[in-house]
Design a protein around this motif. Structure first.
Motif, PDB file in Angstrom:
ATOM      1  N   ILE A  66       0.837  -1.204   0.000  1.00  0.00           N
ATOM      2  CA  ILE A  66       0.000   0.000   0.000  1.00  0.00           C
ATOM      3  C   ILE A  66       0.869   1.250   0.000  1.00  0.00           C
ATOM      4  CG2 ILE A  66      -1.649   1.349   1.362  1.00  0.00           C
ATOM      5  CD1 ILE A  66      -2.882  -1.275   2.295  1.00  0.00           C
ATOM      6  N   VAL A  67       1.868   1.257   0.871  1.00  0.00           N
ATOM      7  CA  VAL A  67       2.735   2.445   0.935  1.00  0.00           C
ATOM      8  C   VAL A  67       3.430   2.662  -0.398  1.00  0.00           C
ATOM      9  CG1 VAL A  67       4.808   3.398   1.994  1.00  0.00           C
ATOM     10  CG2 VAL A  67       3.087   2.300   3.419  1.00  0.00           C
ATOM     11  N   ALA A  68       3.920   1.583  -0.991  1.00  0.00           N
ATOM     12  CA  ALA A  68       4.651   1.721  -2.257  1.00  0.00           C
ATOM     13  C   ALA A  68       3.745   2.259  -3.355  1.00  0.00           C
ATOM     14  CB  ALA A  68       5.235   0.368  -2.667  1.00  0.00           C
ATOM     15  N   ILE A  69       2.575   1.670  -3.528  1.00  0.00           N
ATOM     16  CA  ILE A  69       1.751   2.053  -4.673  1.00  0.00           C
ATOM     17  C   ILE A  69       1.122   3.434  -4.466  1.00  0.00           C
ATOM     18  CG2 ILE A  69      -0.400   0.855  -3.979  1.00  0.00           C
ATOM     19  CD1 ILE A  69       0.966   1.148  -7.539  1.00  0.00           C
ATOM     20  N   THR A  70       0.745   3.771  -3.222  1.00  0.00           N
ATOM     21  CA  THR A  70       0.177   5.106  -3.035  1.00  0.00           C
ATOM     22  C   THR A  70       1.262   6.183  -3.224  1.00  0.00           C
ATOM     23  OG1 THR A  70       0.371   4.744  -0.671  1.00  0.00           O
ATOM     24  CG2 THR A  70      -1.836   4.605  -1.591  1.00  0.00           C
ATOM     25  N   SER A  71       2.494   5.891  -2.830  1.00  0.00           N
ATOM     26  CA  SER A  71       3.554   6.880  -3.065  1.00  0.00           C
ATOM     27  C   SER A  71       3.733   7.112  -4.558  1.00  0.00           C
ATOM     28  CB  SER A  71       4.896   6.426  -2.490  1.00  0.00           C
ATOM     29  OG  SER A  71       4.739   5.934  -1.199  1.00  0.00           O
ATOM     30  N   LEU A  72       3.806   6.002  -5.303  1.00  0.00           N
ATOM     31  CA  LEU A  72       3.982   6.135  -6.746  1.00  0.00           C
ATOM     32  C   LEU A  72       2.801   6.871  -7.369  1.00  0.00           C
ATOM     33  CD1 LEU A  72       5.481   2.728  -7.859  1.00  0.00           C
ATOM     34  CD2 LEU A  72       6.495   4.986  -8.104  1.00  0.00           C
ATOM     35  N   ASP A  73       1.585   6.496  -6.959  1.00  0.00           N
ATOM     36  CA  ASP A  73       0.388   7.162  -7.490  1.00  0.00           C
ATOM     37  C   ASP A  73       0.466   8.659  -7.233  1.00  0.00           C
ATOM     38  OD1 ASP A  73      -0.931   5.102  -8.648  1.00  0.00           O
ATOM     39  OD2 ASP A  73      -2.082   4.554  -6.872  1.00  0.00           O
ATOM     40  N   MET A  74       0.906   9.008  -6.030  1.00  0.00           N
ATOM     41  CA  MET A  74       0.980  10.431  -5.689  1.00  0.00           C
ATOM     42  C   MET A  74       1.938  11.160  -6.626  1.00  0.00           C
ATOM     43  SD  MET A  74       0.820  11.544  -1.706  1.00  0.00           S
ATOM     44  CE  MET A  74       1.438  10.054  -1.047  1.00  0.00           C
ATOM     45  N   ILE A  75       3.105  10.558  -6.856  1.00  0.00           N
ATOM     46  CA  ILE A  75       4.074  11.195  -7.751  1.00  0.00           C
ATOM     47  C   ILE A  75       3.485  11.328  -9.152  1.00  0.00           C
ATOM     48  CG2 ILE A  75       6.331  10.964  -8.831  1.00  0.00           C
ATOM     49  CD1 ILE A  75       7.143   9.244  -6.425  1.00  0.00           C
ATOM     50  N   TRP A  76       2.928  10.221  -9.655  1.00  0.00           N
ATOM     51  CA  TRP A  76       2.396  10.230 -11.023  1.00  0.00           C
ATOM     52  C   TRP A  76       1.273  11.244 -11.161  1.00  0.00           C
ATOM     53  CZ3 TRP A  76       2.309   4.209 -10.936  1.00  0.00           C
ATOM     54  CH2 TRP A  76       3.571   3.735 -11.288  1.00  0.00           C
ATOM     55  N   ASN A  77       0.383  11.278 -10.184  1.00  0.00           N
ATOM     56  CA  ASN A  77      -0.745  12.196 -10.292  1.00  0.00           C
ATOM     57  C   ASN A  77      -0.294  13.647 -10.222  1.00  0.00           C
ATOM     58  OD1 ASN A  77      -2.710  10.217 -10.539  1.00  0.00           O
ATOM     59  ND2 ASN A  77      -2.842   9.936  -8.331  1.00  0.00           N
ATOM     60  N   PHE A  78       0.639  13.919  -9.310  1.00  0.00           N
ATOM     61  CA  PHE A  78       1.110  15.293  -9.170  1.00  0.00           C
ATOM     62  C   PHE A  78       1.781  15.762 -10.455  1.00  0.00           C
ATOM     63  CE2 PHE A  78       3.936  18.633  -7.357  1.00  0.00           C
ATOM     64  CZ  PHE A  78       2.946  19.408  -6.808  1.00  0.00           C
ATOM     65  N   ASN A  79       2.471  14.845 -11.125  1.00  0.00           N
ATOM     66  CA  ASN A  79       3.193  15.212 -12.351  1.00  0.00           C
ATOM     67  C   ASN A  79       2.371  15.013 -13.613  1.00  0.00           C
ATOM     68  OD1 ASN A  79       5.466  15.891 -10.936  1.00  0.00           O
ATOM     69  ND2 ASN A  79       6.417  13.892 -11.140  1.00  0.00           N
ATOM     70  N   SER A  80       1.101  14.671 -13.498  1.00  0.00           N
ATOM     71  CA  SER A  80       0.375  14.294 -14.713  1.00  0.00           C
ATOM     72  C   SER A  80       0.060  15.518 -15.562  1.00  0.00           C
ATOM     73  CB  SER A  80      -0.888  13.514 -14.367  1.00  0.00           C
ATOM     74  OG  SER A  80      -1.984  14.363 -14.284  1.00  0.00           O
ATOM     75  N   PHE A  81      -0.031  15.272 -16.878  1.00  0.00           N
ATOM     76  CA  PHE A  81      -0.164  16.391 -17.803  1.00  0.00           C
ATOM     77  C   PHE A  81      -1.178  16.124 -18.915  1.00  0.00           C
ATOM     78  CE2 PHE A  81       1.042  18.433 -21.788  1.00  0.00           C
ATOM     79  CZ  PHE A  81       1.058  19.761 -21.422  1.00  0.00           C
ATOM     80  N   GLY A  82      -0.919  15.098 -19.735  1.00  0.00           N
ATOM     81  CA  GLY A  82      -1.659  14.902 -20.977  1.00  0.00           C
ATOM     82  C   GLY A  82      -3.165  14.807 -20.811  1.00  0.00           C
ATOM     83  N   LEU A  83      -3.583  14.041 -19.814  1.00  0.00           N
ATOM     84  CA  LEU A  83      -5.011  13.794 -19.618  1.00  0.00           C
ATOM     85  C   LEU A  83      -5.788  15.092 -19.434  1.00  0.00           C
ATOM     86  CD1 LEU A  83      -7.026  11.418 -19.135  1.00  0.00           C
ATOM     87  CD2 LEU A  83      -6.699  11.853 -16.713  1.00  0.00           C
ATOM     88  N   VAL A  84      -5.363  15.898 -18.485  1.00  0.00           N
ATOM     89  CA  VAL A  84      -6.089  17.130 -18.191  1.00  0.00           C
ATOM     90  C   VAL A  84      -5.875  18.166 -19.292  1.00  0.00           C
ATOM     91  CG1 VAL A  84      -6.403  18.975 -16.507  1.00  0.00           C
ATOM     92  CG2 VAL A  84      -5.974  16.655 -15.742  1.00  0.00           C
ATOM     93  N   TYR A  85      -4.713  18.136 -19.908  1.00  0.00           N
ATOM     94  CA  TYR A  85      -4.450  19.063 -21.009  1.00  0.00           C
ATOM     95  C   TYR A  85      -5.487  18.878 -22.115  1.00  0.00           C
ATOM     96  CZ  TYR A  85      -1.885  21.415 -24.760  1.00  0.00           C
ATOM     97  OH  TYR A  85      -1.513  22.244 -25.781  1.00  0.00           O
ATOM     98  N   VAL A  86      -5.795  17.624 -22.434  1.00  0.00           N
ATOM     99  CA  VAL A  86      -6.766  17.374 -23.495  1.00  0.00           C
ATOM    100  C   VAL A  86      -8.202  17.529 -22.979  1.00  0.00           C
ATOM    101  CG1 VAL A  86      -7.582  15.696 -25.198  1.00  0.00           C
ATOM    102  CG2 VAL A  86      -5.160  15.860 -24.683  1.00  0.00           C
ATOM    103  N   LEU A  87      -8.441  17.163 -21.728  1.00  0.00           N
ATOM    104  CA  LEU A  87      -9.808  17.254 -21.194  1.00  0.00           C
ATOM    105  C   LEU A  87     -10.279  18.702 -21.100  1.00  0.00           C
ATOM    106  CD1 LEU A  87     -10.080  14.683 -18.260  1.00  0.00           C
ATOM    107  CD2 LEU A  87     -11.590  14.836 -20.233  1.00  0.00           C
ATOM    108  N   THR A  88      -9.486  19.554 -20.478  1.00  0.00           N
ATOM    109  CA  THR A  88      -9.944  20.920 -20.204  1.00  0.00           C
ATOM    110  C   THR A  88      -8.913  21.986 -20.554  1.00  0.00           C
ATOM    111  OG1 THR A  88      -9.033  20.870 -17.990  1.00  0.00           O
ATOM    112  CG2 THR A  88     -11.308  20.127 -18.234  1.00  0.00           C
ATOM    113  N   ALA A  89      -7.685  21.601 -20.820  1.00  0.00           N
ATOM    114  CA  ALA A  89      -6.583  22.541 -21.038  1.00  0.00           C
ATOM    115  C   ALA A  89      -6.444  23.518 -19.867  1.00  0.00           C
ATOM    116  CB  ALA A  89      -6.757  23.306 -22.346  1.00  0.00           C
ATOM    117  N   GLY A  90      -6.839  23.070 -18.676  1.00  0.00           N
ATOM    118  CA  GLY A  90      -6.672  23.916 -17.492  1.00  0.00           C
ATOM    119  C   GLY A  90      -7.902  24.751 -17.175  1.00  0.00           C
ATOM    120  N   GLY A  91      -8.800  24.845 -18.136  1.00  0.00           N
ATOM    121  CA  GLY A  91      -9.989  25.667 -17.936  1.00  0.00           C
ATOM    122  C   GLY A  91     -11.058  24.946 -17.161  1.00  0.00           C
ATOM    123  N   PRO A  92     -12.210  25.466 -16.962  1.00  0.00           N
ATOM    124  CA  PRO A  92     -12.608  26.843 -17.261  1.00  0.00           C
ATOM    125  C   PRO A  92     -12.058  27.821 -16.220  1.00  0.00           C
ATOM    126  CG  PRO A  92     -14.393  25.669 -16.190  1.00  0.00           C
ATOM    127  CD  PRO A  92     -13.272  24.680 -16.354  1.00  0.00           C
ATOM    128  N   GLY A  93     -11.536  28.919 -16.708  1.00  0.00           N
ATOM    129  CA  GLY A  93     -11.006  29.945 -15.816  1.00  0.00           C
ATOM    130  C   GLY A  93      -9.931  29.429 -14.880  1.00  0.00           C
TER     131      GLY A  93
END
Lengths: 307, 277
Positions: A230-257
């Motif tokens: 649990i500790v290992a996978i949640t740590s990795l998930d945290m890093i990956w999620n914090f650094n994630s880019f492509g998904l949200v870039y295409v979904l909303t490009a940071g918007g609205p506002g």
């Protein structure tokens, strides 16, 4: 290759073999060393250093060392702070909910239910899909006029007007978080399932003989036994999620506002839309520090409570 | 373990909820790719297409930019996969078999490469590749992907090499085989499933990658599939949902092939029984 001529297996001549082995190992490392040093280690160091300069995009621009200048500016940049807040909410929400959902699924997959095979396959597919395709798919699903989610909500009379999930100030971040959970569940589920399957069955048998309920077996056997996984996978998930880019870039490009402006999106815009390389690198530096502090804290707490 | 009927029912309800959450988006994507434009215009969308047809796929494939981007993606993914394997295999072997000072260093690098946000790497990479005229070129992206997917490839390969029993190599060397011979005729065949899995993983990461491609490739002629798909987003009205869904399905096919393969192949215990205790 010098390795070819040697016939003595490493185990059989441990003492004299050591220096030879090292030389052999270095030969095997050589082809990888140059690209890694040039394109991974050096850029990383240079990237960290860039945060302390006023580097800008463009070919012939002077770059000066400005110490903590960028960080000083960041300190007074409200947009940057709000982006960080959004990044933290996103990271924590996705990581925690993903973990809970994945643990539930892993527990179900670990029983002798039917549909296990289907569920297992379905649980893995999101992992292999391109993030861009995932984003397009969810845009279709959440579309205000043509999307099935709105259709279903209206049929169930949960809402009387179509909701623009990704375009509305109040729903954009939660909607993006749901997609984040969907995408990240496979890896977490598979890891937790592997952990569950390695727990010694006899522990449960002993507990059952003592009359422990399923609930108390879960709390007293499953969770403690799974702790490292649990500790290992949640740590990795945290890093990956914090650094994630492509998904949200295409979904909303940071918007609205700017409601879904994750730190990575913010830094990307700063670097490649406005050309402020130094500033963007400084943001990257802050992100690294936050990740390391966060992880350090988390891992120390977890590992201490284990002892 | 016996389970009470009520608990069992609850478990099934939970499994079905998961199946819907995980499966419905995929179902909708596939069904959208088979729907006609008229059906998209209808006020009450149905889950399954009423008159399934492949016209969205032919429409998508007629789009010049899409086919070219698939070709670009394929070239980049294959090239970077081959490079990653050639470069990582010796390293993985060394990591698994020798105790060297490079081992903790490599493991440290694998960890660091996961923690650091790519923005820190991509700016200097851009600055390094530009004077070499490698930005906006396919070789430039291939090199970047190689370095970028190497940590994970190494991690996987190292595990597979470690799983090949050392005794087999020792037995071969007792029989007088040279080390190269041992590696080629004993280790490599046993590593094949691992090599294939690693290759597919690398291929898929390159095929799916978005961020580096976005930064490094500006020329429309060179754009990869994810870049072209992402460009359609936001213009759904004009582009139509159907062809977009069809293109998305096509973009997912390689991953699904990979997947079908992984499930079938990697579960078999290839080495069980190779060493008799």
């Amino acid at each position: 290759m010098s390795a070819a001529t040697r016939t003595v297996a490493p185990k059989q001549a441990p003492k004299r073999g050591r220096p030879k082995q090292n030389r052999e190992a270095i030969f095997l490392f050589l082809p990888a060393l140059l690209p890694v040093l040039l394109l991974s280690v050096y850029p990383l160091i240079r990237g960290i250093a860039l945060g302390f300069t006023d580097a800008r995009a463009g070919l012939n621009v002077d770059t000066n060392f400005i110490g903590f200048g960028n960080f000083g500016k960041l300190l007074h940049n409200d947009l940057f702070w709000s982006s960080f807040k959004i990044g933290l909410i996103w990271t924590l929400a996705v990581t925690i909910l993903q973990f809970v959902a994945a643990l539930g699924l892993a527990l179900l997959l670990n029983t002798n239910l039917r549909f296990r095979g289907v569920a297992r396959t379905l649980a893995l597919i999101p992992w292999a899909m391109p993030p861009v395709v995932v984003a397009i798919m969810w845009r279709l699903l959440l579309h205000p006029t043509n999307g099935p989610v709105n259709e279903i909500l209206q049929n169930l009379h949960l809402t009387d007007h179509p909701i623009n999930f990704l375009g509305d100030f109040s729903t954009a971040l939660p909607a993006v978080i749901v997609v984040g959970i969907w995408v990240g569940m496979p890896m977490t589920t598979v890891t937790l399932l592997a952990g569950l399957q390695s727990i010694d069955r006899s522990l449960y048998e002993a507990a059952a003989v003592d009359g422990a309920s399923a609930w108390s077996q879960f709390w007293n056997i499953t969770l403690p036994q799974l702790k490292t996984v649990i500790v290992a996978i949640t740590s990795l998930d945290m890093i990956w999620n914090f650094n994630s880019f492509g998904l949200v870039y295409v979904l909303t490009a940071g918007g609205p506002g700017g409601k879904t402006m994750l730190p990575m999106l913010f830094a990307y815009n700063e670097a490649f839309r406005y050309g402020n390389f130094g500033m963007a690198a400084a943001m990257g530096d802050v992100m690294v520090v936050i990740i390391i502090v966060f992880l350090g804290f988390y891992l120390r707490n977890r590992l201490r409570s284990e002892a | 373990m016996r389970t009470r009927p009520a608990a069992r029912a609850a478990q099934y309800v939970a499994v079905i909820c998961y199946l819907i959450f995980l499966g419905f988006p995929l179902l909708w994507l596939i069904s959208s790719s088979l729907k006609s434009p008229q059906e998209f215009a209808s006020i009450t969308p149905s889950i399954l297409p009423k008159h399934p047809n492949l016209s969205n796929f032919t429409d998508a494939l007629e789009e010049q930019g899409l086919v070219r981007s698939m070709w670009n993606s394929l070239q980049i993914s294959v090239a970077s996969t081959v490079l990653v394997l050639v470069v990582s295999l010796p390293v993985a072997y060394a990591l698994a078999r020798f105790r060297s000072r490079l081992r903790p260093l490599t493991n440290g690098w694998i960890l660091v490469s996961q923690v650091f946000p790519v923005i820190l790497i991509v700016i200097p990479l851009f600055m390094i590749l530009r004077p070499l005229h490698l930005t906006n070129t396919i070789p430039g992206v291939v090199i970047v992907y190689m370095v970028w997917s190497m940590p994970f490839a190494l991690w996987m390969l190292q595990g597979y090499v470690a799983a090949v029993p050392r005794e087999l190599e020792e037995a071969a060397s007792v029989d007088g085989a040279s080390r190269l011979r041992t590696i080629v005729s004993i280790v490599m065949p046993l590593l094949r499933p691992g090599l294939i899995a690693t290759a597919m993983f690398t291929f898929i990461s390159a095929w799916n990658e978005f961020f580096f491609a976005l930064v490094l490739l500006q020329d429309p002629e060179l754009k990869t599939l994810p870049l072209v798909l992402a460009r359609f987003v936001g213009a759904e009205g004009q582009v139509q949902f159907g062809p977009l869904a069809a293109a998305s399905v096509l973009a997912t096919v390689p991953s699904l092939v990979f997947f079908a393969f992984l499930q079938r192949r990697l579960t078999s215990g290839l080495l069980s029984g190779a060493v008799k205790g």
